[in-house]
Design a protein around this motif. Structure first.
Motif, PDB file in Angstrom:
ATOM      1  N   LEU A  79       0.823  -1.213   0.000  1.00 46.12           N
ATOM      2  CA  LEU A  79       0.000   0.000   0.000  1.00 46.12           C
ATOM      3  C   LEU A  79       0.853   1.258   0.000  1.00 46.12           C
ATOM      4  CD1 LEU A  79      -2.854  -0.966   2.495  1.00 46.12           C
ATOM      5  CD2 LEU A  79      -2.802  -1.184   0.019  1.00 46.12           C
ATOM      6  N   ASP A  80       1.977   1.235   0.729  1.00 51.11           N
ATOM      7  CA  ASP A  80       2.858   2.410   0.753  1.00 51.11           C
ATOM      8  C   ASP A  80       3.442   2.698  -0.615  1.00 51.11           C
ATOM      9  OD1 ASP A  80       2.360   2.751   3.425  1.00 51.11           O
ATOM     10  OD2 ASP A  80       4.198   1.763   4.108  1.00 51.11           O
ATOM     11  N   GLY A  89       1.831   2.470  -3.283  1.00 53.36           N
ATOM     12  CA  GLY A  89       0.770   2.975  -4.140  1.00 53.36           C
ATOM     13  C   GLY A  89       0.250   1.979  -5.137  1.00 53.36           C
ATOM     14  N   SER A  90       0.531   0.701  -4.909  1.00 55.37           N
ATOM     15  CA  SER A  90       0.106  -0.324  -5.861  1.00 55.37           C
ATOM     16  C   SER A  90      -1.369  -0.672  -5.744  1.00 55.37           C
ATOM     17  CB  SER A  90       0.954  -1.593  -5.657  1.00 55.37           C
ATOM     18  OG  SER A  90       2.332  -1.308  -5.804  1.00 55.37           O
ATOM     19  N   TRP A  91      -1.981  -0.308  -4.625  1.00 54.35           N
ATOM     20  CA  TRP A  91      -3.418  -0.574  -4.429  1.00 54.35           C
ATOM     21  C   TRP A  91      -4.056   0.746  -4.014  1.00 54.35           C
ATOM     22  CZ3 TRP A  91      -5.473  -5.307  -1.179  1.00 54.35           C
ATOM     23  CH2 TRP A  91      -6.852  -5.437  -1.400  1.00 54.35           C
ATOM     24  N   ARG A  92      -4.363   1.557  -5.000  1.00 52.01           N
ATOM     25  CA  ARG A  92      -4.842   2.906  -4.728  1.00 52.01           C
ATOM     26  C   ARG A  92      -6.211   2.889  -4.058  1.00 52.01           C
ATOM     27  NH1 ARG A  92      -3.242   6.399 -10.161  1.00 52.01           N
ATOM     28  NH2 ARG A  92      -0.959   6.080 -10.001  1.00 52.01           N
TER      29      ARG A  92
END
Length: 398
Positions: free
Chosen positions: A237-238, A240-243
């Motif tokens: 998540l950090d 940004g792969s799962w917005r």
């Protein structure tokens, strides 16, 4: 104790304590210390029990030991990863929509919060139904609803409810939902259906505002696997792969509840600190008045041969013992006060809170002793410096 006869010294302390207590000379001291300890310990007890209850029910409040909330469902890769680690998982979808009754029953409509669940729901907590029953979620072909839905649409259990393009039978009435959350969807009446019925409703469209949740549960022996998944998800998540995704854990879940508790505890703590400050002033005034009334008595004891160290020890021990008794009374009053607060807030708390730990009692007792040492002992210890000459000269000072 420097040549003092210990048994006789303590007997003298107890006799003086009994005599001064009966004479009312320690009344202000006991009231001041007890008030401060009661105020602080009541707040500490209330905060401790609420915090313990929040930690105990954290998994139930967020729906699992670890939850990912997003605007799109979890990918097959993450579902497979959870399964590979041997952890439990449950997937739900939440969104607002309209439901309706049949034309034969009036055709009324109602805005509701729809929740589509799978067979594993709920991972934590119990889904309480009207009548005292518990369930794992509705079966395909039926819906479970809040009582408000029935009241507003003039329906009852067993009737059909229009959800999008589907008509589903009302199978049960929801009494308590463990992971209801906060915001609009928490206050809107709930309509819960099985995930397999969701496609037929045609409510999910490209522009639909739907919140998806992946809840993960672990057994105590699976703590390492849960920690590994937590770290993997956090890194993912950090990057940004799962917005739009948000990770909730037992420590970070339900921040609105934690913030509310912290604000309430801060307010009560300010009140308790104000009471402690006023009590400190009362203790200081009581100690000064106590010392002033015993100056002549101490001077006579010095004339009779008692050493200043013994005299100082006797009066200081009497003062501390009285303060200790006052602290215990304050703890009892604090317990009663915090129980009264819980009774007043019973409807808001709504659950049975666990017993408090030892820390609130230690805080209350420590505060009582701190008030005595900081505000009460200095004037009392000054009695050890009263000279025997004061018997003859009133202006004689230490």
């Amino acid at each position: 104790m420097g040549g003092m006869n210990v048994p006789s010294v303590w007997m003298q302390v107890l006799r003086r304590l009994w005599r001064d207590a009966r004479a009312g000379e320690l009344r202000l001291l006991i009231v001041g210390v007890a008030l401060a300890v009661a105020a602080v310990s009541a707040v500490a007890l209330l905060g401790d029990r609420l915090e313990r209850g929040l930690k105990r029910d954290a998994a139930q409040l967020i729906g699992g030991d670890l939850v990912v909330s997003a605007d799109r469902p979890a990918s097959e890769a993450w579902r497979a990863r959870v399964q590979q680690l041997g952890l439990q998982q449950s997937h739900t979808a939440n969104f607002p929509s309209m439901v309706r009754s049949s034309d034969a029953q009036g055709g009324a409509t109602r805005l509701v919060a729809i929740k589509a669940v799978d067979d594993a729901y709920p991972l934590r907590g119990l889904l309480q139904l009207k009548g005292g029953q518990t369930g794992r979620g509705p079966k395909p072909g039926e819906v479970w609803v809040d009582q408000q839905v029935l009241d507003s649409l003039n329906l009852q259990a067993g009737d059909r409810l229009g959800v999008g393009d589907s008509w589903l039978r009302i199978g049960a009435v929801i009494q308590t939902e463990p992971d209801r959350g906060a915001g609009f969807l928490a206050f809107a009446p709930r309509v819960m259906l099985h995930q397999t019925d969701l496609p037929a409703t045609n409510l999910v469209q490209p522009a639909s505002r739907i919140g998806y949740r992946m809840a993960v549960g672990a057994e105590p022996r699976q703590a390492a696997a849960l920690a590994a998944l937590n770290q993997e998800l956090k890194t993912y998540l950090d990057a940004g792969s799962w917005r739009g995704a948000r990770l909730e854990t037992l420590q970070s879940g339900r921040p609105e509840l934690r913030q509310t508790l912290e604000r309430g505890e801060r307010f009560l703590s300010l009140v308790a600190l104000l009471a402690a400050l006023l009590s400190g002033i009362a203790v200081a005034l009581s100690a000064r008045d106590f010392a002033a009334r015993h100056v002549d008595e101490v001077a006579m004891l010095r004339v009779l041969g008692q050493k200043g160290t013994r005299v100082g020890f006797v009066y200081a021990a009497e003062f501390l013992l009285a303060g200790l008794i006052a602290s215990v009374l304050g703890l009892l009053a604090g317990w009663a006060l915090h129980s009264l607060l819980l009774a007043v807030l019973g409807d808001l708390v709504g659950v049975q809170l666990p017993a408090p730990g030892p820390l609130p009692f230690a805080v209350g007792l420590g505060l009582g002793l701190a008030l005595l040492v900081a505000f009460g002992l200095p004037p009392v210890l000054g009695l050890s410096r009263v000279p025997p000459l004061r018997v003859l000269r009133r202006d004689a000072k230490a």
